[in-house]
Design an enzyme around this catalytic site. Structure first.
Site, mmCIF file in Angstrom:
data_model
loop_
_atom_site.group_PDB
_atom_site.id
_atom_site.type_symbol
_atom_site.label_atom_id
_atom_site.label_comp_id
_atom_site.label_asym_id
_atom_site.label_seq_id
_atom_site.Cartn_x
_atom_site.Cartn_y
_atom_site.Cartn_z
ATOM 1 N N GLU A 52 7.766 15.656 17.216
ATOM 2 C CA GLU A 52 8.284 15.641 15.846
ATOM 3 C C GLU A 52 7.511 16.646 14.992
ATOM 4 O OE1 GLU A 52 9.793 12.273 12.762
ATOM 5 O OE2 GLU A 52 7.749 12.039 13.495
ATOM 6 N N GLU A 100 9.005 1.487 11.497
ATOM 7 C CA GLU A 100 9.982 2.579 11.465
ATOM 8 C C GLU A 100 9.159 3.842 11.641
ATOM 9 O OE1 GLU A 100 11.650 5.685 10.700
ATOM 10 O OE2 GLU A 100 11.654 5.112 8.577
ATOM 11 N N CYS A 108 12.363 11.351 8.951
ATOM 12 C CA CYS A 108 12.176 10.889 10.323
ATOM 13 C C CYS A 108 13.474 10.934 11.120
ATOM 14 C CB CYS A 108 11.610 9.476 10.318
ATOM 15 S SG CYS A 108 12.537 8.329 9.286
ATOM 16 N N LYS A 143 0.853 -1.189 0.000
ATOM 17 C CA LYS A 143 0.000 0.000 0.000
ATOM 18 C C LYS A 143 0.889 1.239 0.000
ATOM 19 C CE LYS A 143 -2.712 3.059 2.838
ATOM 20 N NZ LYS A 143 -1.807 4.139 2.392
#
Length: 472
Positions: A377, A245, A279, A170
């Site tokens: 973040e 992750e 990230c 996906k």
């Protein structure tokens, strides 16, 4: 406008069960550039069934056969590198001259490296009265992100192909076009039908079913920590392997003995590359109090030398979407309200860029580690500069985070830097200007996820161990 109205299931381009479509917007122009098929539960079920049917055949192929297939895929990627670059650039906003090396060349290299790991299933370990072998885990569900869409596609698909797993992929709703190119490349590679299946769609539908379906043996997800928790919760009842992750808030410690100008330039460019949408970006810069104001001057100068836009001179493009632009701007406003000093950037539109989801490269000084901008973040071109009084305090600040994906140390030499790096709880540490390396396993500690991608360690995530025990 590009139209991709089919799904790739069991080696064929098929009409989706759903009539819905994903609308793809170019973040630099704010214009719709594509419509893509949007799969539903029926489509996902068909794709999983195809992967399950293909698994007995593919899992029993030789390492030589699997290596040949991966090599064919690499050749196709090289031949269509320009198309892959354009697809990523247009959908997530990275300037083409940067996307070509940052997003595409590295992914091709990574796929080449996976061809060298196919023999892992043909090795065995001899222990007392037993033989231990490695076997592919089974049918995998892959849920990929928008910020490095081809890189993460390769990290999952390449490892799975190397060991003999089958899969349903996906792509992100925002960046599915390069996955269609990869499906076309894979279609021509000689891969047996059903090994690779592509079902674009929403996370709520396609992602949720890939996470929860009883015939998926492993789900690998890349994205935010919040979404990763939902994936793990959905997967728990079927006790499948979950590999994640997730987010990061990576620290960069600069010692007093380091070359300050070089260190600051390295740190600023790391944060601003890909418009901060990485990230593992080094978003918290830790500098000695004695050098703090000088470091701020260097950082401001470095940012002022960066150009926004999509032309050959640009370092930063727009962020990926209107919604994400608003999220990043809300964090910048939060930093101002928390009392951090705005060195440059801010919430205003960049001059001369009225169109596109641009955010000014922003630096905050006088940040302490309890501020939201230092703990959460942001995923945008925002740097937080934090002072420290001793290396021990710097390490304490570096580790004072729920995340642990990456980190960096700039010191007088590698030995000093590595001594500090050993005390930072993160999956990677860049030493004195080190760069991302596909020969290094990638993954994090704490809420940055579990498991590793790339290298032998990344391949082993897709294997089960079988012990065959004898009486002699």
């Amino acid at each position: 406008m590009i139209e991709k109205n089919k799904l790739f299931i069991y080696g064929q381009w098929v009409t989706p069960h759903s009539n819905e479509a994903l609308v793809i917007i170019n973040p630099a122009t704010e214009q719709t550039i594509a419509q893509v098929a949007c799969g539903d539960n029926v489509d996902v079920g068909r794709a999983i069934a195809a992967a399950k049917k293909a698994f007995p055949i593919w899992s029993n192929t030789s390492s030589i056969e699997r290596k040949a297939i991966i090599t064919n895929i690499v050749a196709g990627m090289k031949a269509r590198a320009n198309e892959l670059t354009s697809a990523v650039s247009q959908t997530m906003g990275c300037p083409e001259h940067i996307a070509s090396w940052l997003q595409i060349e590295g992914a091709i290299q990574a796929m080449e490296l996976f061809a060298e790991h196919t023999d892992i299933t043909e090795t065995q370990e001899q222990a007392e009265k037993c033989v231990i072998v490695k076997e592919p885990i089974g049918v995998c569900g892959f849920i990929n992100p928008w910020n490095f869409p081809l890189h993460q596609f390769v990290g999952k698909v390449g490892a799975a192909l190397a060991v003999g797993c089958t899969m349903v992929v996906k792509p992100s709703e925002q960046t599915p076009l390069q996955d269609y190119i990869m499906a076309e490349i894979i279609e021509e590679s000689g891969l047996p039908a059903g090994v690779f299946n592509l079902v674009p769609g929403t996370g709520a539908v396609v992602g949720s079913l890939l996470s929860s379906h009883e015939d998926i043996d492993m789900v690998s997800f890349t994205g935010s920590t919040g979404a990763g928790i939902k994936v793990a919760q959905a997967a728990a009842p079927t006790v499948k392997r979950v590999m994640q992750e997730l987010g990061g808030k990576s620290p960069f410690i600069i010692t007093e003995e380091a070359n300050l100008a070089d260190a600051i330039k390295y740190g600023v460019e790391d944060v601003m590359l890909n418009s901060g949408q990485s990230c593992n970006t080094l978003s918290r810069m830790l500098v000695s109090q004695a050098q703090y104001e000088k470091a701020i001057e260097y950082a401001k100068s470095a940012v002022q030398g960066l150009t926004l836009g999509m032309n050959e001179d640009s370092f930063l493009g727009p962020v990926s979407s209107k919604a994400h632009q608003q999220r990043v701007l809300s964090y910048i406003q939060c930093g101002i309200e928390e009392g951090a000093r705005l060195v440059c950037g801010g919430v205003e539109k960049p001059e001369g860029l009225e169109q596109g989801f641009y955010v000014q490269p922003t630096i905050f000084a006088d940040v302490h580690n309890k501020m939201r901008i230092a703990q959460e973040e942001i995923f945008g071109p925002v740097l937080c500069m934090i002072p420290y009084n001793s290396i021990e305090e710097a390490i304490e600040i570096a580790n004072d985070t729920p995340f642990g994906l990456s980190s960096a140390v700039f010191a007088k030499d590698d030995a000093q830097a590595m001594t500090i790096a050993r005390k930072i709880r993160a999956g990677q540490c860049m030493i004195n200007g080190g760069e991302f390396n596909y020969h290094a396993p990638f993954g994090g500690y704490k809420q940055s996820g579990n498991g590793r991608e790339f290298t032998t360690q990344g391949v082993e995530e897709f294997l089960e161990s079988k012990a065959m025990i004898t009486c002699n």
